[in-house]
Design an enzyme around this catalytic site. Structure first.
Site, short mmCIF file in Angstrom:
data_model
loop_
_atom_site.label_atom_id
_atom_site.label_comp_id
_atom_site.label_asym_id
_atom_site.label_seq_id
_atom_site.Cartn_x
_atom_site.Cartn_y
_atom_site.Cartn_z
CB SER A 1 120.30 47.52 57.70
OG SER A 1 119.28 48.49 58.03
CE1 TYR B 1 119.24 49.52 52.32
CE2 TYR B 1 117.73 49.52 54.45
CZ TYR B 1 119.02 49.53 53.75
OH TYR B 1 120.09 50.00 54.60
P1 NAP Z 1 126.08 56.82 51.34
O1 NAP Z 1 126.27 57.95 52.52
O2 NAP Z 1 124.63 56.97 50.55
O3 NAP Z 1 127.36 56.53 50.67
C1 NAP Z 1 127.20 55.49 49.85
C2 NAP Z 1 128.56 54.71 49.22
O4 NAP Z 1 128.26 53.82 48.53
C3 NAP Z 1 129.22 55.96 48.51
O5 NAP Z 1 130.56 55.87 48.95
C4 NAP Z 1 128.78 55.63 47.16
O6 NAP Z 1 129.77 55.91 46.21
C5 NAP Z 1 128.85 54.05 47.24
N1 NAP Z 1 127.85 53.29 46.08
C6 NAP Z 1 126.59 53.34 45.88
N2 NAP Z 1 126.50 52.63 44.85
C7 NAP Z 1 127.47 51.94 44.55
C8 NAP Z 1 127.81 51.32 43.58
N3 NAP Z 1 126.77 50.60 42.59
N4 NAP Z 1 128.99 50.55 43.42
C9 NAP Z 1 130.02 50.96 44.34
N5 NAP Z 1 129.89 51.90 45.33
C10 NAP Z 1 128.59 52.44 45.22
O7 NAP Z 1 125.56 55.41 52.50
P2 NAP Z 1 126.00 55.10 54.16
O8 NAP Z 1 124.80 55.67 54.83
O9 NAP Z 1 127.24 55.33 54.34
O10 NAP Z 1 125.46 53.54 53.97
C11 NAP Z 1 126.67 52.71 53.93
C12 NAP Z 1 126.05 51.29 54.02
O11 NAP Z 1 125.42 51.08 55.39
C13 NAP Z 1 124.97 50.74 53.01
O12 NAP Z 1 125.00 49.45 52.75
C14 NAP Z 1 123.86 50.97 53.72
O13 NAP Z 1 122.69 50.25 53.47
C15 NAP Z 1 124.36 50.54 55.12
N6 NAP Z 1 123.43 51.25 56.09
C16 NAP Z 1 123.35 52.76 56.31
C17 NAP Z 1 122.50 53.32 57.58
C18 NAP Z 1 122.43 54.76 57.74
O14 NAP Z 1 121.60 55.09 58.55
N7 NAP Z 1 123.14 55.45 56.83
C19 NAP Z 1 121.91 52.28 58.27
C20 NAP Z 1 121.73 50.90 58.23
C21 NAP Z 1 122.76 50.45 57.12
P3 NAP Z 1 129.71 57.51 45.35
O15 NAP Z 1 130.06 58.46 46.20
O16 NAP Z 1 130.44 57.12 44.23
O17 NAP Z 1 128.37 57.50 44.90
#
Ligand code: NAP
Length: 251
Positions: free
Chosen positions: A138, A151
């Site tokens: 991130s 986080y």
């Molecule tokens: P998201 O839209 O909230 O999606 C989260 C995903 O992770 C979903 O597929 C969810 O499954 C799964 N998940 C959550 N808890 C889990 C667990 N305990 N075991 C297995 N799967 C789990 O998140 P995102 O924005 O795509 O983020 C993905 C990654 O990018 C994360 O590591 C996040 O920290 C990182 N990131 C995101 C951003 C951003 O701006 N979005 C920025 C920097 C970094 P379910 O559908 O079953 O809930």
């Protein structure tokens, strides 16, 4: 480019992980799709049109047993593993005074412990294939944000695991970390911006953090993951690749 490569993407039922699966699938890979539940995982596969290139591997990465079960089932279904993407992550805001053990454990167990133990479970198969690992860090791997210290600590750790493993696992396994800024997924849109008293105001503030003045798109993070996982990145290991519209470049 990834014809018949065997890939596991954790947390890939939605958001960035889903885009990573889609990109690998379009590039010819066979992909194990993971969400917390059978329902979320099957629904993602249905959205991608199903087919035998996609394996549903529901499971929770927050425990060692969960990580081991997910990785073992993925290896069995795929017949080995070439690429592991440690993407599953959550984000809960809490000030130092508010952050309790439950919040600490929830964030750390998924983001950091999940990354460690999924990788540990995959390392034998990845050595056999001379494969590689991409962690999803991130902007918080580099920058501190108020009320987000747990986080930030988890994502600093996710980058540092990649750097340490790049030394430990070379030359068999390359390990890199992609570091997104604000990306338009449920994590940012539904769970953060839409919760504000004035979502429009918060959206424009968040867009303004990036030099490019917009949110990132999940496909833009997926493209970086595919680059790091590809043979084109054969001399790249231990790197942190920021895909953040200039957010962490300075101000
Ligand atoms: P998201 O839209 O909230 O999606 C989260 C995903 O992770 C979903 O597929 C969810 O499954 C799964 N998940 C959550 N808890 C889990 C667990 N305990 N075991 C297995 N799967 C789990 O998140 P995102 O924005 O795509 O983020 C993905 C990654 O990018 C994360 O590591 C996040 O920290 C990182 N990131 C995101 C951003 C951003 O701006 N979005 C920025 C920097 C970094 P379910 O559908 O079953 O809930």
């Amino acid at each position: 480019m990834f014809e018949n490569k065997r890939v596991l993407v954790t947390g890939s039922s939605r958001g960035i992980g889903f885009a990573i699966v889609k990109a690998f699938l379009e590039a010819g890979a066979r992909v194990a799709v993971n969400g917390r539940t059978a329902e979320s995982t099957e629904s993602a596969i249905a959205k991608l049109g199903g087919g035998d290139q996609l394996m549903p591997i529901p499971g929770d990465v927050s425990s060692v047993a969960g990580c081991e079960a997910i990785v073992a089932t993925a290896i069995e279904s795929l017949g080995g593993m070439d690429i592991l993407v440690n993407n599953a992550g959550i984000d809960i805001g809490a000030s130092l005074e508010e952050g309790d053990e439950a919040v600490w454990d929830a964030i750390m167990n998924i983001n950091l412990k999940g990354t460690y133990f999924c990788s540990r479970a995959a390392v034998k198969a990845l050595r056999e294939s001379c494969g590689n690992i991409v962690n999803v860090g991130s902007d918080s791997s580099f920058m501190g944000t108020a009320d987000m210290s747990i986080y930030c600590a988890s994502k600093g750790g996710v980058l540092m695991l990649a750097r340490a493993w790049s030394r430990e696992l070379a030359p068999d396994i390359r390990v890199n970390c992609v570091c997104p800024g604000f990306v338009d997924t449920d994590m940012v849109r539904r769970d953060y911006i839409d919760q504000a008293d004035d979502p429009e105001e918060l959206l424009s503030q968040v867009e303004d953090y990036a030099a490019l003045k917009r949110l990132g798109r999940p496909e833009e993070i997926a493209a970086a993951v595919l680059y790091l996982a590809s043979e084109q990145a054969g001399f790249v290991t231990g790197s942190a690749l920021s895909i953040d519209g200039g957010l962490t470049a300075g101000y």
